[in-house]
Design a protein around this motif. Structure first.
Motif, PDB file in Angstrom:
ATOM      1  N   PRO A 206       0.804  -1.055  -0.115  1.00  0.00           N
ATOM      2  CA  PRO A 206      -0.017  -0.105   0.039  1.00  0.00           C
ATOM      3  C   PRO A 206       0.733   1.303   0.052  1.00  0.00           C
ATOM      4  O   PRO A 206       0.545   2.278  -0.551  1.00  0.00           O
ATOM      5  CB  PRO A 206      -0.825  -0.219   1.350  1.00  0.00           C
ATOM      6  N   LEU A 209       2.190   1.759  -3.495  1.00  0.00           N
ATOM      7  CA  LEU A 209       1.398   2.501  -4.393  1.00  0.00           C
ATOM      8  C   LEU A 209       0.983   3.779  -4.150  1.00  0.00           C
ATOM      9  O   LEU A 209       0.814   4.539  -5.252  1.00  0.00           O
ATOM     10  CB  LEU A 209      -0.021   1.619  -4.409  1.00  0.00           C
ATOM     11  N   LYS A 210       0.903   4.234  -2.914  1.00  0.00           N
ATOM     12  CA  LYS A 210       0.414   5.417  -2.583  1.00  0.00           C
ATOM     13  C   LYS A 210       1.703   6.490  -3.135  1.00  0.00           C
ATOM     14  O   LYS A 210       1.100   7.648  -3.805  1.00  0.00           O
ATOM     15  CB  LYS A 210       0.556   5.790  -0.996  1.00  0.00           C
ATOM     16  N   ASN A 213       1.708   6.671  -7.137  1.00  0.00           N
ATOM     17  CA  ASN A 213       0.769   7.306  -7.625  1.00  0.00           C
ATOM     18  C   ASN A 213       1.027   8.784  -7.717  1.00  0.00           C
ATOM     19  O   ASN A 213       0.193   9.528  -8.219  1.00  0.00           O
ATOM     20  CB  ASN A 213      -0.630   6.892  -6.766  1.00  0.00           C
TER      21      ASN A 213
END
Length: 464
Positions: A206, A209-210, A213
């Motif tokens: 997670p 991905l944060k 992005n």
């Protein structure tokens, strides 16, 4: 922290923040790792521990040879692109690097998994299963290395430094549970390593991905950035990490041939302690911060001089403390490995020189001196292998510890000669190294305040 704030903050503040984070998590990680290693060493035989290290060395050789290709130059250039506000180039380079790295990881996994049977015909048929387990570690490492580079680019020091703690916590928990329920052997220990590594990687998806992005709305550069970098200067770094890892990972197998499997365990304990002590050198943050400052020659020189000064002083103090700590650790807790102690003491002598040299290497990487670093690595491998083959038959394991010092000195001399003969824009300033001024007072004050603030925040988090 966004990149604009990073650029505005002082180098020393960012350095201290990063090293405080790494230091806190590093201590936790090493303590947990020690506990897990002590349990393993105590509950398996010296011969089994030797086999365990031989298998890990093989996995390390494959992992180093394939998985570290282009890592240094890719990380350095992605950070430089971010610092230069070229996020489109940074995004494209990362995507190409990720594809390359994951492809290599899958291929390496398949080669080791299906090639294990061939290797077992030369050693022991039972070792094939152990190699297959190691192949999963290689695959997991390739995935995490791709995730890690995004966190490194965004200077997520806490996350990067905490991952080993998560891994060691899971490992020690699983080792204790396995010991109590089933008992320990080499196969069970490797299964524990695979499960712990996989879980410690999944947990950070997670966060990866944060941060990835951040590039969501950035247009990808059409140019083949990775190929351009390889053609320009990356070709010199393509094989450098692979070559760097060859001597260390071949050593256990040569020790087995010349001395015996039990000797592998004895030497590895000394090497493990030495590597642990060396990991406390505050070098983690330099790799990420120097590329952001390298274009400013005046600041680069100042950072270079004071980095050498503080890291050398710290490494000397660390060696002295480790000399006493090593005796207490091995003598009191692992008496059957007391033969490792003289080897550890000899290795400690190389830490101050290694710390000094590591600062120079960090700057040369940021300055894209890949050709020289490649030549240096080839020279180091040849010298290290020659000393190994000469000293091991004559002096046994003590010869390997002596080789560690001689190789460190050899590389350090090469660095000094290069920086003196080639105008790299940096010089060693004895006046700064052997003086105490306002800069030192300010650094010590900031070190104390930032460490106190960070530890207090960690303590409050734990209390909650």
């Amino acid at each position: 922290m966004n990149n604009e704030n990073i650029n505005k903050s002082s180098f020393s503040k960012s350095f201290l923040k990063g090293e405080t984070s790494f230091g806190f998590w590093n201590i936790l990680s090493k303590l947990m790792g020690f506990v897990a290693s002590i349990i393993v060493i105590k509950y398996i035989t010296l011969y089994e521990y030797g086999v365990y290290q031989l298998v890990l060395a093989f996995g390390g050789l494959v992992g180093t040879f394939f998985l570290k290709l282009l890592t240094d130059v890719s990380l350095n250039d992605i950070i430089r692109f971010v610092g230069e506000k070229k996020e489109n180039f940074a995004k494209k380079l990362f995507q190409q690097y990720a594809f390359f790295k994951l492809s290599i990881g899958v291929v390496s996994f398949l080669i080791v998994f299906f090639g294990a049977g061939i290797i077992s015909t030369y050693y022991d048929e039972n070792i094939a299963g152990l190699f297959r387990l190691v192949s999963f570690l290689i695959l997991i490492d390739s995935i995490y290395n791709v995730m890690k580079i995004v966190l490194e680019v965004r200077l997520k020091f806490n996350a990067i430094a905490s991952r080993p703690v998560v891994y060691q916590f899971l490992r020690i928990t699983l080792v204790i549970a396995t010991l109590l329920l089933f008992g320990l052997n080499v196969e069970k220990i490797l299964i524990v390593n695979v499960i712990a590594s996989a879980l410690a990687t999944v947990i950070f998806i997670p966060l990866f991905l944060k941060n990835y992005n951040i590039w969501k709305n950035v247009d990808k550069e059409k140019e083949n950035v990775l190929l351009s970098i390889v053609k320009k200067h990356g070709k010199w770094s393509l094989m450098r990490p692979a070559i760097a890892g060859i001597p260390n990972n071949i050593q256990p197998w040569l020790i087995k041939i010349f001395v015996g499997t039990e000797a592998v365990g004895i030497f590895n304990l000394a090497s493990m302690l030495f590597a642990t002590i060396k990991s406390f050198l505050p070098l983690n943050t330099l790799t990420y911060l120097i590329p952001l400052e390298i274009s400013n020659k005046k600041r680069s020189q100042k950072i270079f001089s004071y980095s050498i000064k503080y890291i050398t002083i710290f490494s000397i103090l660390l060696s002295i403390v480790s000399f006493v700590g090593g005796f207490l650790f091995i003598g009191a807790i692992l008496p059957k490995y007391v033969e490792s102690l003289p080897l550890f003491y000899i290795m400690l002598l190389s830490i101050p020189i290694s710390g000094f040299g590591s600062v120079m290497v960090s700057f040369l990487i940021a300055m894209r001196k890949q050709k020289y670093l490649f030549i240096q690595m080839i020279s180091k491998m040849i010298f290290s292998t020659a000393m190994f083959l000469i000293l091991l038959p004559i002096f046994g394991l003590v010869g390997l510890a002596i080789e560690q010092i001689l190789t460190t000195i050899f590389v350090f001399v090469l660095l000094l000669i290069y920086m003196r003969k080639v105008k790299v824009g940096l010089k060693i300033e004895p006046k700064i190294l052997f003086s105490f001024n306002k800069e030192d007072i300010s650094f010590i004050k900031n070190l104390y305040l930032d460490s106190k603030k960070y530890l207090k925040s960690r303590f409050l988090i734990i209390q909650r």
